[in-house]
Every structure is written in structure tokens, then in C-alpha cells.
Enzyme design. Structure first.
Site, PDB file in Angstrom:
ATOM      1  N   TYR A   1       0.908  -1.341   0.414  1.00  0.00           N
ATOM      2  CA  TYR A   1       0.001   0.145  -0.102  1.00  0.00           C
ATOM      3  C   TYR A   1       0.766   0.997   0.189  1.00  0.00           C
ATOM      4  CZ  TYR A   1      -4.016  -2.870   0.831  1.00  0.00           C
ATOM      5  OH  TYR A   1      -5.335  -4.270   0.507  1.00  0.00           O
TER       6      TYR A   1
ATOM      7  N   LYS B   1       1.670 -15.309   4.947  1.00  0.00           N
ATOM      8  CA  LYS B   1       1.698 -16.398   3.760  1.00  0.00           C
ATOM      9  C   LYS B   1       3.715 -16.751   3.533  1.00  0.00           C
ATOM     10  CE  LYS B   1       0.812 -18.733  -0.628  1.00  0.00           C
ATOM     11  NZ  LYS B   1      -0.323 -20.067   0.108  1.00  0.00           N
TER      12      LYS B   1
ATOM     13  N   ASP C   1      -4.110 -17.991   2.844  1.00  0.00           N
ATOM     14  CA  ASP C   1      -5.952 -19.051   1.961  1.00  0.00           C
ATOM     15  C   ASP C   1      -6.086 -20.061   2.639  1.00  0.00           C
ATOM     16  OD1 ASP C   1      -3.131 -19.854   2.344  1.00  0.00           O
ATOM     17  OD2 ASP C   1      -2.642 -21.286   0.553  1.00  0.00           O
TER      18      ASP C   1
ATOM     19  N   ASP D   1      -6.774  -6.436   4.160  1.00  0.00           N
ATOM     20  CA  ASP D   1      -8.187  -6.191   3.724  1.00  0.00           C
ATOM     21  C   ASP D   1      -8.516  -7.377   3.551  1.00  0.00           C
ATOM     22  OD1 ASP D   1      -8.965  -4.110   1.926  1.00  0.00           O
ATOM     23  OD2 ASP D   1      -7.444  -3.596   0.748  1.00  0.00           O
TER      24      ASP D   1
ATOM     25  N   ASP E   1     -12.926  -7.786   5.131  1.00  0.00           N
ATOM     26  CA  ASP E   1     -14.269  -8.120   4.971  1.00  0.00           C
ATOM     27  C   ASP E   1     -15.013  -9.286   4.530  1.00  0.00           C
ATOM     28  OD1 ASP E   1     -13.554  -5.184   4.394  1.00  0.00           O
ATOM     29  OD2 ASP E   1     -14.192  -5.739   1.475  1.00  0.00           O
TER      30      ASP E   1
HETATM   31 MG    MG Z   1     -10.797  -2.767   2.029  1.00  0.00          MG
END
Ligand code: MG
Ligand code: NAI
Length: 349
Positions: free
Chosen positions: A138, A188, A221, A245, A249
Site C-alpha cells: 500500500y 503466506k 488461503d 484488507d 471483508d
Molecule cells: Mg477494503
């Protein structure tokens, strides 16, 4: 004795101002019960303001925001704004400039709210995701060469530092210790051996300071599968910016959706920002259809953070009671945004 706090309010676009009004209503009502009052300052930033003025978030405003006790944000975004302008100009800018290095995302199924997961109730889904908020892909490190040709090459780098990981992991251990139950690191590390190898090492080092917190590691995963198949496995999860992120969600999805997902962007040593996870929902803006519960629960996180967890808890209890008792009919069109806010405020009293 009464305490006064100064809150910067960025209502933003679409349903942002509508849900923020209800969050402020709940904040003031809970505050009144606990001897806390608020002085608010409104800031106009968002898509509409950018279109009018070309301004996203000026440095002078950042200096002003820093002088408040907290920032309450509705949502910014307008379908006619080019992608990235507001995300980078307002949301990411605030995260980096105010060093909001923790993104806290509670995933809690509330009574009376249906999860899309069959046979799951509030006792099964109660997770806090601690997402690192200032590193990773980011930060925009990278670039493109031969742009616009078939030889184009794009690089966007995972950037992880010992410093950045450690302060996030430490916050997560404190959170896990307070909440009880295990702390999982979601990464990961089997593929991102450099970047996530560093996460594993720092996680293991900090863990030695918290011998009472049980720890586990889970690959991202597998995490996506477990969140759906066995959400009760998790209590506190710490993860990187990008994975946070995504899994947060997914978590919001299993806990009833965007209408209930609250978040905090924290700088534990400075000013923090609180916002519902959802966006400006232009499709329902101006119609009183938005669910304000995510914004109201974000206001509860604000109260926890500025030193009034008992007032934050009062809001959460009021929301739980109102939903659990069936006072809030969540079917579309049954109640307006402000009616839901009023019921929650009524439930406080
Ligand atoms: Mg988001
Ligand atoms: P969105 O979250 O605004 O809406 C997605 C869907 O969920 C829509 O159908 C909407 O009506 C519904 N929805 C969202 N919040 C709701 C609520 N409180 N009550 C009832 N229904 C709700 O996401 P979308 O459509 O992808 O983005 C719209 C705009 O918001 C875009 O400009 C986007 O960039 C921006 N956005 C801003 C965020 C922020 O300020 N942090 C976060 C996400 C999106």
C-alpha cells in the site's frame, strides 16, 4: 465531573453524513450518561469537495486533525471521481501522515442478525482482526516501465520492516491478552519467505513476552476457508496490510455484512480515526435507507480508545439489546436511518 473531548468529523459523501449523524447522536447520548461531552468540528473533505475545489486533504487540515482527540469519518467516494484520487489523497494520506498503524476490525455476529453461514450464532463469530496499516504494497513503492506498450513491466513491492511489524504485533498481543483466547498470525510465509519470514520471526520474539497468550500461525488461503468453515477457531488475528484488507471483508460478510462492520485506524500514541467499513453507497444515498449500526459501533470504538470503554460498552450493549429484542426491523424499507439511531439511543436509556 465532566470531561470534554474534541472530535473532528468528516461526514464525507453519499450516506457518509447520514450515518455519521446517527453515530454522533449515540456518542452524545452515551457520553451524557457517563459525564463526557463533545465539541465537534466539521470538515468538508470528500469527493464532492474535491470536485468543487480540487482539494483532497491539505496539510493545514492534517495539522488541525492532529489537535483533536479523535476523528470520526463517514465515507468518502463518488462514482464520478477517478479511482485512487480520494483513496490516496484522503484515506491513505491520513493513515500515513497520522501514522495510524493499526487497523482494528472487530468481526462480531450480533444477536438477531443472520449470518450467511448456516447454524452459526453470536457465540461462534467473535473475532478481532488487527491489520497492519502503514506498510506492505500500500505504500506505493514500485513503478512501471515501457508503459502503454506490450513490453510494459509493473512492480509494486511488499515492504515490511522490523519496526513496523513489531509495534503491530505487540498491539495484537496486548489485545489478545485482554480478550482471552489465542492469537493467530495470518500470513503466506511459505511463499513470501523474505517479507513474511520477518513477520514470523518478530511474532515469535514478541510472543516470549506474553507466555499466557496461546499462539498459532495460519496461511492466508487456509484462513479464508476456516473463516467460513470454523470461525469459532479464531479470537484475535494479526496480519499484514493486504491480507487484512481482504480477510476483514470476508469477516464482515460472515458477520452480517457492511451494515454492521465497524473499524478503527489507530495511532495508540496520537490521534486515531474511526469509520464504518462501508463506502458512500451512492445507490441509496439521500433516501434514509442506510444502516447506521456500523457507524454507531465505530463511535463505540472511539469511546474505548479515548479512555471511556464503559461508555463504548454501553453503546454495544444498547445495539445488542435493540437487535436481540427485535426492536430493529432490518428488512428493507422498514425503518429509516434516523429511526434506527433513535431506537439505539432509546435502548441506551
Ligand atoms: Mg477494503
Ligand atoms: P459501498 O460500501 O459504498 O456499497 C456497497 C453496497 O452495500 C451497496 O449496494 C450499498 O448500498 C450497500 N451498503 C453499504 N453500506 C450500507 C449501509 N450502511 N446500509 C445499507 N446498505 C449499505 O461500496 P461501493 O459501492 O464499492 O463504493 C461506493 C463508493 O464508496 C466508491 O466511491 C468507493 O470508492 C467508496 N468507498 C469508500 C470507503 C471509505 O470511505 N473508507 C470504503 C469503501 C468504498
Amino acid at each position: 465531573m465532566s470531561t470534554t473531548h474534541s472530535i473532528a468529523v468528516i461526514g464525507g459523501d453519499g450516506i457518509g453524513p447520514e450515518v455519521t449523524a446517527e453515530a454522533l447522536k449515540a456518542l452524545r447520548a452515551a457520553g451524557a450518561q457517563h459525564g463526557i461531552s463533545f465539541e465537534t468540528t466539521d470538515y468538508p473533505f470528500g469527493g464532492a469537495h474535491w470536485k468543487r475545489t480540487g482539494e483532497t486533504l491539505p496539510s493545514s487540515a492534517l495539522d488541525e486533525l492532529r489537535r483533536h482527540d479523535a476523528i470520526l469519518l463517514g465515507a468518502v467516494g463518488d462514482p464520478t471521481t477517478p479511482p485512487g484520487v480520494l483513496e490516496q489523497g484522503i484515506l491513505l494520506r491520513m493513515r500515513f501522515a497520522l501514522d495510524l498503524y493499526i487497523n482494528l476490525r472487530p468481526i462480531k455476529l450480533l444477536p438477531g442478525v443472520r449470518s450467511p453461514l448456516r447454524d452459526r450464532g453470536p457465540e461462534d463469530i467473535d473475532i478481532v482482526i488487527v491489520r497492519e496499516n502503514t506498510q506492505d504494497v500500500y505504500i506505493g513503492a514500485g513503478g512501471t516501465v515501457h508503459e502503454g506498450t506490450r513490453n510494459a513491466v509493473a512492480l509494486q513491492q511488499v515492504v515490511e520492516t522490523h519496526f513496523g511489524i513489531e509495534r503491530c504485533v505487540r498491539y495484537a498481543f496486548e489485545t489478545a491478552q485482554r480478550r482471552g483466547g489465542p492469537l493467530h498470525l495470518c500470513d503466506k510465509a511459505n511463499v513470501l519467505t523474505h517479507a513474511h519470514g520477518l513477520w514470523r520471526r518478530v511474532f515469535a520474539e514478541v510472543a516470549t513476552e506474553y507466555p499466557d497468550v496461546k499462539t498459532g500461525e495460519v496461511l492466508v488461503d487456509a484462513m479464508c476457508m476456516y473463516l467460513v468453515s470454523q470461525p469459532e477457531r479464531f479470537r484475535t488475528v494479526v496480519t499484514t496490510n493486504m491480507f487484512g484488507d481482504i480477510i476483514a471483508d470476508l469477516g464482515a460478510g460472515i458477520a452480517g455484512g457492511m451494515g454492521f462492520a465497524a473499524s478503527a485506524n489507530l495511532n495508540p500514541g496520537g490521534v486515531s480515526m474511526f469509520e464504518p467499513v462501508h463506502g458512500s453507497a451512492p445507490d441509496i444515498a439521500g433516501q434514509g435507507k442506510a444502516n447506521p449500526i456500523a457507524a454507531i459501533l465505530s463511535a463505540a470504538l472511539l469511546l474505548d480508545t479515548i479512555g471511556h470503554p464503559e461508555a463504548g460498552e454501553a453503546i454495544r450493549t444498547a445495539v445488542n439489546t435493540a437487535l436481540g429484542e427485535g426492536w430493529i426491523d432490518l428488512s428493507p424499507g422498514a425503518l429509516t436511518t434516523s429511526q434506527i439511531g433513535d431506537i439505539i439511543v432509546g435502548s441506551l436509556a
